[in-house]
Scaffold this active site. Structure first.
Site, PDB file in Angstrom:
ATOM      1  N   ASP A  95      57.663  67.122  45.791  1.00 23.63           N
ATOM      2  CA  ASP A  95      57.686  68.334  44.971  1.00 23.63           C
ATOM      3  C   ASP A  95      56.323  68.518  44.315  1.00 23.63           C
ATOM      4  O   ASP A  95      55.575  67.554  44.143  1.00 23.63           O
ATOM      5  CB  ASP A  95      58.777  68.247  43.890  1.00 23.63           C
ATOM      6  CG  ASP A  95      59.286  69.619  43.457  1.00 23.63           C
ATOM      7  OD1 ASP A  95      60.385  70.008  43.889  1.00 23.63           O
ATOM      8  OD2 ASP A  95      58.567  70.305  42.690  1.00 23.63           O
TER       9      ASP A  95
ATOM     10  N   TYR B 282      60.698  87.238  51.669  1.00 21.77           N
ATOM     11  CA  TYR B 282      61.698  86.161  51.733  1.00 21.77           C
ATOM     12  C   TYR B 282      62.575  86.348  52.974  1.00 21.77           C
ATOM     13  O   TYR B 282      62.899  85.383  53.683  1.00 21.77           O
ATOM     14  CB  TYR B 282      62.528  86.184  50.447  1.00 21.77           C
ATOM     15  CG  TYR B 282      63.431  84.995  50.225  1.00 21.77           C
ATOM     16  CD1 TYR B 282      62.933  83.783  49.759  1.00 21.77           C
ATOM     17  CD2 TYR B 282      64.805  85.095  50.447  1.00 21.77           C
ATOM     18  CE1 TYR B 282      63.773  82.705  49.515  1.00 21.77           C
ATOM     19  CE2 TYR B 282      65.649  84.023  50.214  1.00 21.77           C
ATOM     20  CZ  TYR B 282      65.133  82.825  49.750  1.00 21.77           C
ATOM     21  OH  TYR B 282      65.966  81.772  49.510  1.00 21.77           O
TER      22      TYR B 282
ATOM     23  N   ASN C  23      63.338  71.855  52.356  1.00 18.52           N
ATOM     24  CA  ASN C  23      64.156  72.583  51.387  1.00 18.52           C
ATOM     25  C   ASN C  23      63.326  73.408  50.399  1.00 18.52           C
ATOM     26  O   ASN C  23      63.804  74.402  49.884  1.00 18.52           O
ATOM     27  CB  ASN C  23      65.037  71.562  50.631  1.00 18.52           C
ATOM     28  CG  ASN C  23      65.599  72.129  49.348  1.00 18.52           C
ATOM     29  OD1 ASN C  23      66.577  72.865  49.344  1.00 18.52           O
ATOM     30  ND2 ASN C  23      64.953  71.814  48.222  1.00 18.52           N
TER      31      ASN C  23
ATOM     32  N   LYS D 274      62.750  83.551  55.938  1.00 17.59           N
ATOM     33  CA  LYS D 274      63.986  82.841  56.286  1.00 17.59           C
ATOM     34  C   LYS D 274      64.439  83.181  57.716  1.00 17.59           C
ATOM     35  O   LYS D 274      64.976  82.314  58.413  1.00 17.59           O
ATOM     36  CB  LYS D 274      65.078  83.144  55.262  1.00 17.59           C
ATOM     37  CG  LYS D 274      64.758  82.634  53.846  1.00 17.59           C
ATOM     38  CD  LYS D 274      64.526  81.109  53.777  1.00 17.59           C
ATOM     39  CE  LYS D 274      64.472  80.588  52.351  1.00 17.59           C
ATOM     40  NZ  LYS D 274      64.231  79.135  52.290  1.00 17.59           N
TER      41      LYS D 274
END
Ligand SMILES: NC(=O)c1ccc[n+]([C@@H]2O[C@H](COP(=O)([O-])OP(=O)(O)OC[C@H]3O[C@@H](n4cnc5c(N)ncnc54)[C@H](O)[C@@H]3O)[C@@H](O)[C@H]2O)c1
Length: 255
Positions: free
Chosen positions: A36, A156, A89, A160
């Protein structure tokens, strides 16, 4: 203990779905590399993992950079001698901007984290996994926005959709190498990303949260709902599943 002795990378593990998924892999015995940009959140995650069968190994870095995506895989292989599972993720959402309101900065930022980062990490991961007798597993976190047209802003939605295409192509191309690649497409799950969604869009918070102002009435899910699907897909129970997309959305996109 499906992941005892397995080497697992989870990106975006500082919060939300990634943190839950990383902890749940560790609870099942995995050696988890938790990646992260938020170093403090990773330290906290490591504390929360105390006492679990597996370990959280923090790896701080900005995934919009090629070198971070590659270095996290080198780190896992150096630490554990292999890479069994890669979970892409990490993601950022934008604020429902249609193309007429799009800035170049937003386009670059969202595509770099949500689509380019998984390209860099998957490219490196398949090179490692192809050389392993056990192959490997990739699970990518897309969204119902990767299957539908109007549930988020254009960038987005593009990112995706692209992630789903890249995952299916990778699954097909690496069948013979024993590498499986699947996608989880969440609907609305209770994390920070949902809090950032604007209230004032017809496709915004009112609709996503269900109940008042919603025409679907569905409930937001919990991070566990996604983690359990990710771990199922990464486990041997899913050995006949690759190139597939699993919607986990409490019925949100079923209309
Ligand atoms: N929560 C939902 O309703 C929902 C729905 C559909 C899809 N998703 C997807 O699930 C994934 C996880 O989202 P979440 O809801 O847990 O969001 P979140 O904001 O709670 O967590 C995202 C994590 O990614 C990290 N991150 C962001 N940019 C980064 C970068 N450049 N480098 C490294 N780390 C970075 C953040 O620090 C954060 O810890 C995302 O890909 C998101 O698009 C979420």
């Amino acid at each position: 203990m499906r992941f005892e002795g397995k080497s697992v990378i989870v990106t975006g593990a500082g919060g939300g779905l990634g943190a839950q998924t990383a902890l749940d892999f560790a609870a099942e015995g995995a050696d988890v590399v938790a990646v992260d940009i938020n170093e403090a959140a990773l330290a906290e995650l490591q504390d929360r993992a105390a006492g679990l069968a597996g370990k959280i190994n923090p790896y701080a870095g900005d995934l919009s950079l090629q070198e971070v995506n590659e270095a996290m895989i080198d780190f896992a292989v150096k630490q554990f001698g292999k890479l069994d599972v890669l979970v892409n993720n990490a993601g950022v959402a934008g604020r429902f901007e249609p193309i007429g309101e799009l800035t170049n900065e937003l386009w670059d930022r969202v595509l770099k984290v949500n689509l380019q980062a998984p390209m860099f990490s998957m490219r490196k991961a398949v090179q490692v996994m192809s050389g392993q007798p056990q192959g490997g597993n990739i699970v990518n976190i897309a969204s119902v926005c990767g299957l539908r047209a109007g549930l988020s802003g254009v960038t987005y939605t593009v990112a995706k959709h692209g992630l789903i295409g890249m995952s299916k192509n990778t699954a097909y191309m690496y069948l013979k190498e024993g590498i499986r690649c699947n996608v989880v497409a969440p609907g609305g799950i209770k994390t920070a990303i949902i809090e950032d969604y604007p209230d004032d869009s017809p496709f915004g918070k009112a609709r996503i949260q269900g109940g008042a102002g919603s025409d679907t009435g569905f409930e937001l899910g919990e991070p566990e709902d996604i983690s359990s699907m990710v771990r199922y897909l990464a486990s041997d129970e899913a050995k006949h599943i690759t190139g597939s997309v699993f919607v986990v959305d409490g019925g949100f996109s079923s209309y």
